[in-house]
Design a protein around this motif. Sequence first.
Motif, PDB file in Angstrom:
ATOM      1  N   GLN A 148       9.104  10.348 -25.041  1.00 41.64           N
ATOM      2  CA  GLN A 148       9.824  11.430 -24.390  1.00 41.64           C
ATOM      3  C   GLN A 148      10.750  10.941 -23.299  1.00 41.64           C
ATOM      4  N   GLN A 149      10.631   9.679 -22.919  1.00 38.58           N
ATOM      5  CA  GLN A 149      11.514   9.123 -21.901  1.00 38.58           C
ATOM      6  C   GLN A 149      12.870   8.772 -22.514  1.00 38.58           C
ATOM      7  N   PRO A 150      13.930   8.804 -21.711  1.00 38.39           N
ATOM      8  CA  PRO A 150      15.256   8.431 -22.245  1.00 38.39           C
ATOM      9  C   PRO A 150      15.258   6.989 -22.748  1.00 38.39           C
ATOM     10  N   LEU A 151      16.030   6.745 -23.800  1.00 40.39           N
ATOM     11  CA  LEU A 151      16.084   5.415 -24.399  1.00 40.39           C
ATOM     12  C   LEU A 151      16.572   4.383 -23.383  1.00 40.39           C
ATOM     13  N   VAL A 152      17.504   4.768 -22.524  1.00 40.88           N
ATOM     14  CA  VAL A 152      18.024   3.815 -21.533  1.00 40.88           C
ATOM     15  C   VAL A 152      16.908   3.360 -20.605  1.00 40.88           C
ATOM     16  N   PHE A 153      16.052   4.273 -20.188  1.00 40.52           N
ATOM     17  CA  PHE A 153      14.933   3.919 -19.313  1.00 40.52           C
ATOM     18  C   PHE A 153      13.966   2.986 -20.027  1.00 40.52           C
ATOM     19  N   ARG A 154      13.672   3.264 -21.277  1.00 44.65           N
ATOM     20  CA  ARG A 154      12.737   2.403 -22.028  1.00 44.65           C
ATOM     21  C   ARG A 154      13.312   0.999 -22.216  1.00 44.65           C
ATOM     22  N   LEU A 184      15.493  -0.410 -20.193  1.00 46.83           N
ATOM     23  CA  LEU A 184      15.484  -1.024 -18.872  1.00 46.83           C
ATOM     24  C   LEU A 184      14.102  -1.554 -18.523  1.00 46.83           C
ATOM     25  N   VAL A 185      13.060  -0.822 -18.893  1.00 43.20           N
ATOM     26  CA  VAL A 185      11.684  -1.270 -18.625  1.00 43.20           C
ATOM     27  C   VAL A 185      11.391  -2.571 -19.353  1.00 43.20           C
ATOM     28  N   LEU A 186      11.872  -2.695 -20.604  1.00 42.09           N
ATOM     29  CA  LEU A 186      11.641  -3.943 -21.340  1.00 42.09           C
ATOM     30  C   LEU A 186      12.411  -5.101 -20.714  1.00 42.09           C
ATOM     31  N   HIS A 187      13.608  -4.842 -20.211  1.00 41.30           N
ATOM     32  CA  HIS A 187      14.329  -5.888 -19.477  1.00 41.30           C
ATOM     33  C   HIS A 187      13.539  -6.311 -18.233  1.00 41.30           C
ATOM     34  N   TRP A 188      13.006  -5.321 -17.533  1.00 40.69           N
ATOM     35  CA  TRP A 188      12.181  -5.640 -16.369  1.00 40.69           C
ATOM     36  C   TRP A 188      10.970  -6.470 -16.777  1.00 40.69           C
ATOM     37  N   LEU A 189      10.352  -6.094 -17.881  1.00 45.33           N
ATOM     38  CA  LEU A 189       9.159  -6.805 -18.325  1.00 45.33           C
ATOM     39  C   LEU A 189       9.486  -8.254 -18.668  1.00 45.33           C
ATOM     40  N   MET A 190      10.651  -8.477 -19.272  1.00 43.09           N
ATOM     41  CA  MET A 190      11.063  -9.845 -19.577  1.00 43.09           C
ATOM     42  C   MET A 190      11.231 -10.655 -18.290  1.00 43.09           C
ATOM     43  N   VAL A 199       0.827  -1.203   0.000  1.00 40.64           N
ATOM     44  CA  VAL A 199       0.000   0.000   0.000  1.00 40.64           C
ATOM     45  C   VAL A 199       0.868   1.262   0.000  1.00 40.64           C
ATOM     46  N   GLN A 200       1.980   1.189   0.730  1.00 40.30           N
ATOM     47  CA  GLN A 200       2.822   2.364   0.874  1.00 40.30           C
ATOM     48  C   GLN A 200       3.617   2.684  -0.380  1.00 40.30           C
ATOM     49  N   PHE A 201       4.071   1.644  -1.120  1.00 38.25           N
ATOM     50  CA  PHE A 201       5.048   1.876  -2.181  1.00 38.25           C
ATOM     51  C   PHE A 201       4.568   1.490  -3.582  1.00 38.25           C
ATOM     52  N   SER A 202       3.432   0.820  -3.739  1.00 41.83           N
ATOM     53  CA  SER A 202       3.024   0.386  -5.086  1.00 41.83           C
ATOM     54  C   SER A 202       2.731   1.563  -6.006  1.00 41.83           C
ATOM     55  N   GLY A 203       2.353   2.709  -5.427  1.00 41.02           N
ATOM     56  CA  GLY A 203       2.081   3.871  -6.262  1.00 41.02           C
ATOM     57  C   GLY A 203       3.311   4.434  -6.943  1.00 41.02           C
ATOM     58  N   LEU A 204       4.515   4.057  -6.470  1.00 39.83           N
ATOM     59  CA  LEU A 204       5.741   4.548  -7.104  1.00 39.83           C
ATOM     60  C   LEU A 204       5.884   4.055  -8.539  1.00 39.83           C
ATOM     61  N   LEU A 205       5.166   2.988  -8.903  1.00 40.26           N
ATOM     62  CA  LEU A 205       5.263   2.459 -10.261  1.00 40.26           C
ATOM     63  C   LEU A 205       4.756   3.458 -11.291  1.00 40.26           C
ATOM     64  N   TYR A 206       3.888   4.389 -10.865  1.00 40.77           N
ATOM     65  CA  TYR A 206       3.295   5.331 -11.807  1.00 40.77           C
ATOM     66  C   TYR A 206       4.117   6.617 -11.921  1.00 40.77           C
ATOM     67  N   SER A 207       5.305   6.587 -11.375  1.00 38.90           N
ATOM     68  CA  SER A 207       6.228   7.699 -11.588  1.00 38.90           C
ATOM     69  C   SER A 207       7.064   7.409 -12.832  1.00 38.90           C
ATOM     70  N   TYR A 208       7.881   8.364 -13.228  1.00 38.83           N
ATOM     71  CA  TYR A 208       8.746   8.187 -14.393  1.00 38.83           C
ATOM     72  C   TYR A 208      10.218   8.215 -13.982  1.00 38.83           C
ATOM     73  N   ASP A 209      10.490   7.699 -12.806  1.00 35.18           N
ATOM     74  CA  ASP A 209      11.861   7.603 -12.328  1.00 35.18           C
ATOM     75  C   ASP A 209      12.252   6.133 -12.264  1.00 35.18           C
ATOM     76  N   PRO A 210      13.327   5.733 -12.924  1.00 31.65           N
ATOM     77  CA  PRO A 210      13.704   4.304 -12.930  1.00 31.65           C
ATOM     78  C   PRO A 210      13.944   3.741 -11.534  1.00 31.65           C
ATOM     79  N   MET A 211      14.501   4.553 -10.624  1.00 32.48           N
ATOM     80  CA  MET A 211      14.776   4.070  -9.278  1.00 32.48           C
ATOM     81  C   MET A 211      13.479   3.688  -8.562  1.00 32.48           C
ATOM     82  N   LEU A 212      12.473   4.540  -8.654  1.00 30.35           N
ATOM     83  CA  LEU A 212      11.216   4.284  -7.964  1.00 30.35           C
ATOM     84  C   LEU A 212      10.479   3.093  -8.556  1.00 30.35           C
ATOM     85  N   CYS A 213      10.534   2.962  -9.884  1.00 32.97           N
ATOM     86  CA  CYS A 213       9.926   1.777 -10.509  1.00 32.97           C
ATOM     87  C   CYS A 213      10.636   0.505 -10.058  1.00 32.97           C
ATOM     88  N   HIS A 214      11.930   0.578  -9.915  1.00 34.60           N
ATOM     89  CA  HIS A 214      12.689  -0.599  -9.490  1.00 34.60           C
ATOM     90  C   HIS A 214      12.340  -0.981  -8.050  1.00 34.60           C
TER      91      HIS A 214
END
Length: 1101
Positions: free
Chosen positions: A340-346, A348-354, A293-308
């Motif tokens: 508009q997001q940096p290519l490195v972040f995009r 990284l997100v696909l690696h996470w998705l895999m 409950v406390q931290f799941s909302g961080l996924l909707y940010s656009y910061d790689p650290m918070l998504c991680h």
Amino acid sequence: MDNNKPPLKQLSPQEWELLIEDFQSGNISRQKKWLSQYSSLLELSLSMILRKDFTHKLHIIVFLEEFIETLIPESTEIESGVARIVETLRTLVQAPVDGVSVTYALKEQMMISTTSIVITIDGLKYAIRQFESLVELLLTVMNRPNHGMDRQTRGVSCECLRELERAYPCLLGEIAGHLWSLCQSERTHASQSYILLLTLVIHDLVMSRTNGSILATSVPLVPFNVPHSVISGSCLNDGDTGALLSSSKELRRVMSFLLERPQILTPSGTMEFMSMLIPIAEAIELQPTLLKVQFSGLLYSYDPMLCHVVLMLYSRFLDAFDGQEGEIARRLMLISKEVQQPLVFRLLVLHWLMGFNNMCISKREADKKNAVICMRSSLYPTIFDPLALKSMKLDLLAYCGICVNNLKMEDSEISVVKLFKDGLVSVSAFKWLPPWSTETAVAFRMFHKFLIGDSSHFPSNDSNIDVLMSSTIFRTVQRMLVDLALEFPRLVPVAVYFIERLLKCSSHRWLGERLLQTFDEQLLPKIVTDDRLASYFPIFDLIAGNETIPPRRLLELLTQFVICLVEKHGPEVGLKSWAQGTKVLGICRKMLMQHHSSRVFLGLSKLLAFTCLYFPDLEIRDNARIYLRMLVCIPGKKLRHILNLEKQLPDISSSPHSSSFNIQTPNPYQYLKKSRNISSYIHLERIIPPLVKQSWSLSISTLGLENNKPSFLESIRDTEPPVDIERDTERITLHPQQEPLRVMDSKISEILTILRRHFSCIPDFRHMSGIKIRLPCTLRFESEPFNHVWAGGELPAIYATVLTFSSLSSYGTIPSYRIAFLLGEPSGQNDSVSLDIVPLGNVNEEQDSENFKAHVIVELEPRAPMPGLIDVAMEANAENGQIIRGHLQSITVGIEDMFLKTAIPSDISEDHVPRYNSDLFDALWEACSNSSKTGRETFLLRGSKGVAAISGTQTVKLLEISASSLISAVERYLAPFIVSVIGGPLVNAVKDGGVIRDIIWKDEMDSAIEGNSANPLLMDTAFGIGPLQLKYIDDENDRENRIDIRKRRMGSLSILIFLPPRFHLLFQMEIHDISTLVRIRTDHWPCLAYIDDYLEALFLT
């Protein structure tokens, strides 16, 4: 320490910079120089840090941190050294900040470096009292919550304490209660450092299962004493679980406090905070839903650290996120589409998705696989996706295909083949791109992913092999590879590498062999036996080396190819037949090594027999005859043993019978050292040196073209846009050519006719051999220095000399030159050298010197008429077998080396050549003028493949030289290029010399005026009309003075020079008694940069 060392001597800032540079170089001797000069560099450094007038304090602090182990080499000196450092830190911390000599940045850097030094040299072990003093000092600094001025310094002290706690777990465990109180009191941005310090202390206490209360404040904050458990190391062992449960109430209070603080942390702080909080939550069995409950909302940010952070929680508490996997996957996919997001972040997100999908499927099979398949429409790459992003999305598509296979979903809407074909559309351009392009690599990587599917890289059973070979995706990839090889032969090396990758894998080797069988059955019958067949030799080589594939089809195809080579052989083929024949014999040799002789005997014997009888190249015929005799006369096992040279060559040196033939192998490094300065005694010199030794060269940007095709050569282009996409070197013209201007004026039509006739004689160097220039040179070497280095005889000689030429200028490929034998020059004029062969008769000195020189011809094919340097590399053999290899002095190429006479059409008789050259000069003079009406006209070059346009420019130069001197220089250097002489006095002065002939002579005034009618300025200066005058402005009175550039006008010379590969240089010299005005026009403006120096060297030196 050694007390006999000299006392401390202060160093200047420059000396400190030199000292730091010597230490950072890593050279031990340079470090010892400073260590021997000063009794203690540590003491000197610390004293300089405390000086108010020294400005390099930060550099010295970092220097101490980096080289503390060198400055304190003995363990017995650690305690005193650390004490001195801590005392210096205390002095700096207590000193008031004045913004000049003492700043907050200086204090913070000193705290950081001191902490690093204590951890590096293990201060807890060797200097425990000083270690406690450091911790106490840091606690004192941080024990001022909410003090605004030094909040950054307090945060740094917390970070230093955190590093000490990380190096020595539970160091601050006894004062955790005080740290909690400080965290509750702190309200500035430094609270993040306080919270992270408290979290780390609690984490270490929980992991070590320490007994007793963790929030007790019975132990004072200062003075600080290291806990006994840290000294003994008992805190590293697991304690009693019951003790941890007894303090769980306090832990939950701390956790409740910490969970309210993440909103004040930065993303990187939140990341580090969660990495410590999760193990604590697991240890005290905290409900995961609280963290969710406390931290799941961080996924909707656009910061790689918070998504991680959210993904970390998911990976540790899978059950808490049950049912939300689809929401997380959709969010990750949405982030990857945000352009508009940096290519490195995009990426990284696909690696996470895999990894996220793998985790989901390992937990629940069918439902999660269906969820992945439902996302397939979002996985297709878009047209604007970068190539790296496309590659990752194609990997996800391949993973989706694995899920489809596992669920047996092979309907028309959802199938592996459909996923494969739809995904391939995004990288379909690889068919037209070069084989080394990144897009081609991505496409074949996709082939590999879909082909192997979820098969592991470990040996699998036969049932899995049969299932994969009967799958639709395997058959689809087979057909696609065959079609690609047939339609795009340049992709054959990539397909071969793809198959070799499968063959090298022990579990997928059978896939590679099956693909080779497919090529043998489906590709070979469709290959046409023409010149393009040579592109398939890499596949032929693989098929020939695989013993599971019958060689019959390949032998039949090679036989047809050899017959085609024999039938089409002609003088224009050159070495092409030899190269292709060599490749055919190489394939035959591999068949002899890999297959039994009985299997290949019939087809191979026919191929070799035809080759040794009819092939046009003698070497190929001899080699084919040798292979045929070996095939007929030598048994198969012994034949393979003979042909396997790779295994036979190492055994030669170990043969017991080779001792009598042992020859000491020369050391190549010794030759390299000797050849270093060969240019001092071996000389390659030009017979006719250039007038101007150019020390600079005009550089023009290539704008994406190759180095040997400068941008100004773009005026040569194809007659129509090229459509052959097979050739990577051709440039594709996307805009239509502008139609040339057609002028109906009779004079312009006559000029265009002359120019078209002239340009039709100029070869297009892009499609045929261009115009070459030859530079005659001589090679010689001096005997005395040569003997000193190479230990030659009285009259040394070099053998088998090869001169290799290269240049950064646009001179094309320069062929090498070979000299069989060359004698060295005698060391003196009066030296008597005994020769075995003495020539009869008297030989003068010049002829004698020629005996010690070798004539060398350097042949250039310029792509642009400009001077430059030619680098010369030499390789030769000395008399004693030594190898001479090195570089000689470069050869200078001048602008005058580019001067050539224009080509004469074959239908022009010898009597009409002067008139043709004169008319061509007039036409080019008009075309190169600024007001020319032929600027947009294009002219076909020889071969009718390329066209050229004229873009002219003009300039003038005044030469203050007498007419006699100018005529003498022209007769000596420019006589072959003169096309006409105009003016009676000049004709009389030139014609009697006999040097200039076969030109147009015009000695009447009407002809002079008529020839210059196009130029009004020239008409005004005709005979009797008046002198040519230049205007200058007087500095003082602003008066115009007219300077007469001649006393009497004698006439004019017209000079036409051809500059390879297709340019022209035109001189019109108006000669007067004491001066000459040279009008210059050219269709290659860069050459004007060198003409000024050339004219001055020609006439004024």
